[in-house]
Design a protein around this motif. Structure first.
Motif, mmCIF file in Angstrom:
data_model
loop_
_atom_site.group_PDB
_atom_site.id
_atom_site.type_symbol
_atom_site.label_atom_id
_atom_site.label_comp_id
_atom_site.label_asym_id
_atom_site.label_seq_id
_atom_site.Cartn_x
_atom_site.Cartn_y
_atom_site.Cartn_z
ATOM 1 N N ASN A 71 0.821 -1.017 -0.147
ATOM 2 C CA ASN A 71 0.134 -0.083 0.047
ATOM 3 C C ASN A 71 0.861 1.320 -0.164
ATOM 4 O O ASN A 71 1.948 1.170 0.650
ATOM 5 C CB ASN A 71 -0.812 -0.147 1.354
ATOM 6 N N LYS A 72 0.354 2.501 -0.660
ATOM 7 C CA LYS A 72 0.972 3.791 -0.254
ATOM 8 C C LYS A 72 0.766 4.072 0.951
ATOM 9 O O LYS A 72 -0.154 3.772 1.745
ATOM 10 C CB LYS A 72 0.427 4.693 -1.363
ATOM 11 N N PHE A 73 1.395 5.118 1.496
ATOM 12 C CA PHE A 73 1.324 5.721 2.823
ATOM 13 C C PHE A 73 0.273 6.617 2.819
ATOM 14 O O PHE A 73 0.201 7.571 1.924
ATOM 15 C CB PHE A 73 2.491 6.405 3.330
ATOM 16 N N HIS A 74 -0.800 6.383 3.750
ATOM 17 C CA HIS A 74 -1.925 7.326 3.893
ATOM 18 C C HIS A 74 -2.105 7.716 5.316
ATOM 19 O O HIS A 74 -1.716 7.121 6.199
ATOM 20 C CB HIS A 74 -3.278 6.793 3.406
ATOM 21 N N PHE A 75 -2.027 9.183 5.455
ATOM 22 C CA PHE A 75 -1.803 9.675 6.861
ATOM 23 C C PHE A 75 -3.217 9.452 7.539
ATOM 24 O O PHE A 75 -2.810 9.046 8.781
ATOM 25 C CB PHE A 75 -2.014 11.147 6.747
ATOM 26 N N PHE A 116 -6.417 -2.866 9.038
ATOM 27 C CA PHE A 116 -6.146 -4.160 8.691
ATOM 28 C C PHE A 116 -6.634 -4.101 7.084
ATOM 29 O O PHE A 116 -6.301 -4.440 6.243
ATOM 30 C CB PHE A 116 -6.505 -5.494 9.241
ATOM 31 N N ALA A 117 -8.214 -3.894 7.217
ATOM 32 C CA ALA A 117 -9.003 -3.711 5.925
ATOM 33 C C ALA A 117 -8.312 -3.153 4.620
ATOM 34 O O ALA A 117 -8.472 -3.913 3.628
ATOM 35 C CB ALA A 117 -10.211 -2.959 6.208
ATOM 36 N N PRO A 118 -7.733 -2.021 4.664
ATOM 37 C CA PRO A 118 -7.083 -1.439 3.445
ATOM 38 C C PRO A 118 -5.803 -2.309 2.916
ATOM 39 O O PRO A 118 -5.727 -2.133 1.939
ATOM 40 C CB PRO A 118 -6.531 0.048 3.747
ATOM 41 N N MET A 413 -12.416 4.547 2.905
ATOM 42 C CA MET A 413 -11.816 5.839 2.229
ATOM 43 C C MET A 413 -10.289 5.617 2.044
ATOM 44 O O MET A 413 -9.706 6.184 1.040
ATOM 45 C CB MET A 413 -12.028 6.779 3.305
ATOM 46 N N ILE A 414 -9.359 4.866 3.009
ATOM 47 C CA ILE A 414 -8.134 4.713 2.678
ATOM 48 C C ILE A 414 -7.992 3.887 1.301
ATOM 49 O O ILE A 414 -7.027 4.047 0.893
ATOM 50 C CB ILE A 414 -7.582 3.935 4.081
ATOM 51 N N ALA A 415 -8.708 2.862 1.337
ATOM 52 C CA ALA A 415 -8.666 1.890 0.251
ATOM 53 C C ALA A 415 -8.971 2.624 -1.001
ATOM 54 O O ALA A 415 -8.301 2.388 -1.978
ATOM 55 C CB ALA A 415 -9.589 0.628 0.447
ATOM 56 N N LEU A 416 -10.071 3.481 -0.769
ATOM 57 C CA LEU A 416 -10.362 4.148 -2.164
ATOM 58 C C LEU A 416 -9.344 5.062 -2.387
ATOM 59 O O LEU A 416 -8.984 5.288 -3.656
ATOM 60 C CB LEU A 416 -11.739 5.013 -1.722
ATOM 61 N N VAL A 420 -7.391 5.303 -6.118
ATOM 62 C CA VAL A 420 -7.392 6.525 -7.130
ATOM 63 C C VAL A 420 -6.094 7.217 -7.082
ATOM 64 O O VAL A 420 -5.939 8.461 -8.013
ATOM 65 C CB VAL A 420 -8.732 7.481 -6.839
ATOM 66 N N GLY A 421 -5.355 7.271 -6.049
ATOM 67 C CA GLY A 421 -4.242 7.992 -5.827
ATOM 68 C C GLY A 421 -2.905 7.170 -6.802
ATOM 69 O O GLY A 421 -1.984 8.093 -6.535
ATOM 70 N N GLN A 422 -3.203 6.220 -7.165
ATOM 71 C CA GLN A 422 -2.026 5.568 -8.084
ATOM 72 C C GLN A 422 -1.758 6.207 -9.287
ATOM 73 O O GLN A 422 -2.842 6.730 -9.638
ATOM 74 C CB GLN A 422 -2.302 3.956 -7.995
#
Lengths: 456, 41
Positions: A71-75, A116-118, A413-416, A420-422
């Motif tokens: 995963n990418k880092f998300h705050f 864990f879900a994301p 929201m983290i998963a979304l 879309v952030g990729q």
């Protein structure tokens, strides 16, 4: 026993079929979180630690099959983990340690699942499956409450709901607010579902919820539910294309349904205005004032269930001639719950998570709304923002800061955002017209499968 | 009775969602796309 056997057979079948897919095992766990069948069963199923078994299997499955693309880092993800650590820290200095560790046990699991879900919810399909499982499990609770209300069984603390214990969705106010929270998500499914397949079926499901949820809210007699419903209606009205037509139809439905609203409901809703003469509302305000003093004395919080140490006095008539005294009065508000239990750092972390959530939602909406292929992401972020708003308004009057529904919104929201952030999503619109098909993006889950594909 | 009916519908709903998700994922894998939508071939 026969029903237990049937459910056991279904679960064993599902676990076997989903073992190589950790995200689907997680969905079964989430379903059981909203419908804890092990607590409802009177047979042998109640002896099986099914949540533990599923959590263990999900972790094993993730270790074997799940770790593919990091995963990418998300705050928000980081803040969620900090939140989990902070609530654990405050529990170590809790003023009511036994009750605090009891609550920590399930609250920490809720946050752990959201964090864990994301890691396993990685595509549009995964996100949609998670939302559908939420709708299915919460919808079953709503259905029972609404149906029994229509049969005349409504009433505050008298409505017999699917869950008989006063925990989670078995608590009427919680059910009322969570029921309203799923309406925007149901609308998203009705517009963009790949899994349901038939658009008519998805819309029928949404329309059914549109009827059942208000009935459920009335049946619970929860004031928080009414406020949540008004918040949803206000926001949804602003987004309507045909405001006059739909608004008039809704007003007509409301007018026609008024004679059927029970007098006990009107009486209870009337206490919103006359809160100073009603014991429950007056006690609430007294507890909130106590919480502010408590937080000043304990800025790092008093740990879970710190309300147990309170003793408050409150008046139930404006002249203050009649005063009642109560001990161990609950917070009845997510904000005061967090402030009293986890102090000023706790409320700051929670506020940060909510701010991050709205920022992600806004940025996703703005980036995706003009792209027809990625419109689903824009609509999903708007739906989740509304769902969170409903929770924040309804939650101002009930202590549900650690219920799973809004933590799953954080997770989605983290998963979304991860999706879309990729970088490659920028090319996704072009993939539809074939320009980028050779790059392997034509069937990207971001843009959904092609109209002629088998996925639909 | 209503509880049992709602529970049954919820179980059927869960099975439907999971089975459909598996079917759609298989369809996607048949096109040689990985979990993030990138063509492996």
């Amino acid at each position: 026993v026969k029903f237990d056997l049937a459910v056991t057979a279904v679960f064993i079948g599902l676990v076997l079929a989903c073992f190589s897919r950790p995200h689907l095992l997680l969905l079964i766990y989430i379903w059981l979180d909203f419908i804890p069948y092990q607590q409802m069963s009177s047979g042998y199923f109640s002896q099986i630690p099914i949540a533990l078994v599923l959590a263990s299997l999900t972790m094993v499955s993730y270790c074997i099959y799940g770790r593919t693309v990091p995963n990418k880092f998300h705050f928000l993800h980081f803040a969620l983990m900090v939140w989990g650590i902070w609530i654990t820290a405050t529990t170590t200095w809790a003023v009511a340690p036994e009750a605090a560790w009891n609550k920590w046990d399930w609250a920490f699991k809720t946050i752990a699942v959201a964090a864990f879900a994301p890691l396993v919810i990685r595509t549009r399909l995964h996100i949609e499956a998670l939302i559908l499982v939420m709708l299915c499990a919460i919808g079953a609770n709503v259905f029972v409450a609404a149906f029994k209300t229509m049969l005349g069984g409504g009433g505050y603390n008298t409505l017999s709901m699917l869950l008989k214990r006063m925990m989670g969705l078995g608590e009427s106010s919680t059910l009322a607010v969570v029921a309203v929270m799923i309406l925007p998500l149901a609308r998203f499914i009705s517009l963009h579902s790949l899994i349901v397949g038939h658009r008519v079926l998805a819309r029928l499901g949404y329309l059914t919820l549109l009827v059942l949820v208000p009935v459920c809210v009335v049946g619970t007699h929860a004031r928080a539910g009414l406020l949540a419903l008004l918040a949803w209606a206000g926001w949804a009205f602003l987004g309507l294309k045909h405001k006059l037509l739909t608004g008039s139809a809704a007003a007509l439905c409301l007018y026609l349904s008024m004679p059927y609203l029970p007098s006990s409901w009107w009486a209870r809703m009337g206490t919103i205005e006359t809160h100073d003469t009603e014991a429950s509302a007056s006690a609430r305000i007294a507890v909130w004032l106590w919480t502010i003093d408590f937080a000043r004395a304990n800025p790092f919080g008093g740990g879970f269930s710190s309300y147990l140490v309170n003793t408050v006095e409150y008046s139930i008539d404006p002249s203050q001639s009649r005063t009642l005294r109560g001990a161990g009065k609950a917070f009845h508000s997510i904000y005061f719950e967090i402030l009293g239990e986890h102090g000023f750092p706790g409320i700051a972390i929670f506020a940060l998570m909510v701010a991050c959530f709205y920022t992600y939602a806004f940025r996703t909406y703005v980036a995706m709304r003009r792209s027809p292929e990625n419109r689903w992401a824009a609509d999903l972020s708007a739906a989740m923002a509304l769902s969170m708003t409903v929770f924040l308004i309804g939650g101002a009057f009930i202590g549900v800061a650690f219920q799973p529904a809004h933590y799953l919104l954080f997770a989605v929201m983290i998963a979304l955002r991860d999706i879309v952030g990729q970088e490659r999503v920028k090319f996704a619109p072009a993939a539809v017209d074939g320009a980028a098909a050779t790059k392997g993006l034509a069937f990207s889950p971001y843009v959904g499968p092609p109209a002629t594909g088998g996925d639909r | 009775m209503i509880d049992r009916f709602a529970l049954s519908i919820a179980v059927i709903g869960l099975v439907f969602i999971l089975v459909r998700a598996i079917m759609l994922e298989r369809a996607r894998r048949a096109r040689k796309l990985d979990d993030t939508g990138v063509n492996r071939s």
